[in-house]
Scaffold this motif. Structure first.
Motif, PDB file in Angstrom:
ATOM      1  N   ALA A 150       0.825  -1.206   0.000  1.00  0.00           N
ATOM      2  CA  ALA A 150       0.000   0.000   0.000  1.00  0.00           C
ATOM      3  C   ALA A 150       0.861   1.259   0.000  1.00  0.00           C
ATOM      4  N   VAL A 179      -8.647  -2.262   4.935  1.00  0.00           N
ATOM      5  CA  VAL A 179      -7.656  -1.176   4.835  1.00  0.00           C
ATOM      6  C   VAL A 179      -8.123   0.042   5.631  1.00  0.00           C
ATOM      7  N   HIS A 182      -7.411  -0.530   9.197  1.00  0.00           N
ATOM      8  CA  HIS A 182      -6.148  -1.184   9.540  1.00  0.00           C
ATOM      9  C   HIS A 182      -5.446  -0.428  10.657  1.00  0.00           C
ATOM     10  N   ALA A 192      -9.884   4.112   1.530  1.00  0.00           N
ATOM     11  CA  ALA A 192      -9.160   3.023   0.867  1.00  0.00           C
ATOM     12  C   ALA A 192      -9.459   3.035  -0.633  1.00  0.00           C
TER      13      ALA A 192
END
Ligand SMILES: N[C@@H](CCC[C@H](N)C(=O)O)C(=O)O
Length: 282
Positions: A150, A179, A182, A192
């Motif tokens: 990422a 995500v 996270h 995300a």
């Protein structure tokens, strides 16, 4: 007849590339800031309210914010306040111009900082976002059965971008949520984005938005983040046409940390909100 239905508030409904917003002209400050989060939740709730990804309130700039033509208070559909919204800022600029609040070229006071806007003859609006900051490349994100590669940047709000071969195949409700929440991005969380680079000038993008907690048809700061990062990684040139999940096009250009976002901003309807019906009062 509707006069018997109690207090009402005029509103404007707009969309920028399918990212949709309720706009309240709050220059008279009828809606106090403390009540705005509740307004967001009630008004944006689809089927029960007007329905929207977010709501913003336009106000005259206070004396301690010189150099801006107007300010806004922007809220996501879940009632969280966001520092910035790219598509929302383009809608705000268009409406402020149509209402005579600001000239074609003007400056919007957002929580992220001043945002320059230009309303073009075509009904398109170009904004210069606040300078990209906090960029981080190659973050390893452990997810259920794999590690995601990422990248992160703040283009007014926080964005994580993952480049994939085929955006259509991404399980966005699941991966987007993974995500977005996270631990790497706590406490603020992140939007995300999943991006597919088609060629040096073309990208497909899907975004799971913080505060909407779902995929939206488009996210302007997200598209800007994806192009900023793809340019940094050498995947694209400085100007890219991004096709969002709603099928609309945003044009993003990058010059150092300056990022410009352009696309259509449309008034879809105007109306009067019946406050009691959505559990609100003034
Ligand atoms: N859709 C917007 C971004 C709105 C804010 C975002 N949901 C957040 O809370 O970070 C855009 O077009 O940029």
């Amino acid at each position: 007849m509707l006069d018997t239905l109690g207090q009402q508030m005029p509103f404007v409904k707009m969309q920028g590339s399918g990212n949709d917003f309720v706009v309240i002209d709050n220059r008279d400050r009828r809606v106090p800031v403390e009540a705005m989060a509740d307004w967001a939740k009630a008004v944006c709730r689809r089927a029960f309210g007007i329905g929207a990804d977010g709501i913003f309130f336009l106000e005259n700039p206070p004396a301690d914010r010189p150099g801006v033509d107007f300010i806004w208070h922007f809220y996501n559909a879940d009632g969280s306040r966001a520092e910035m919204c790219g598509n929302g800022s383009r809608c705000a600029a268009r409406l402020a111009y149509l209402l005579g609040i600001a000239p074609a070229r003007h400056v919007i006071g957002t929580d992220a900082g001043p945002v320059r806007a230009e309303v073009l003859d075509s009904g398109r609006v170009k904004v210069q976002l606040t300078p990209a900051k906090d960029a981080r490349l190659d973050i390893a994100l452990p997810a259920a059965d794999k590690t995601l590669r990422a990248h992160f940047v703040n283009t007014g709000v926080p964005h994580t971008v993952i480049f994939v071969d085929d955006v259509a195949k991404v399980d966005l409700p699941d991966l987007g949520r993974t995500v977005r929440y996270h631990e790497t991005f706590r406490p603020k969380g992140t939007n995300a984005n999943f991006a597919q680079v088609v060629d040096k000038q073309t990208m497909l993008l899907r975004t799971y938005e913080r505060g909407v907690e779902a995929e939206t048809y488009a996210c302007g700061t997200g598209a800007s983040a994806a192009v900023y990062l793809s340019h940094k990684l050498g995947l694209t040139g400085p100007e890219v046409n991004v096709t969002t999940s709603g099928g609309e096009q945003l044009t993003i250009s990058v010059d150092g940390d300056n990022v410009f976002l352009a696309g259509a901003a449309t008034v879809t309807f105007t109306g009067d909100l019946l406050l009691e019906s959505v559990g609100l009062k003034l």
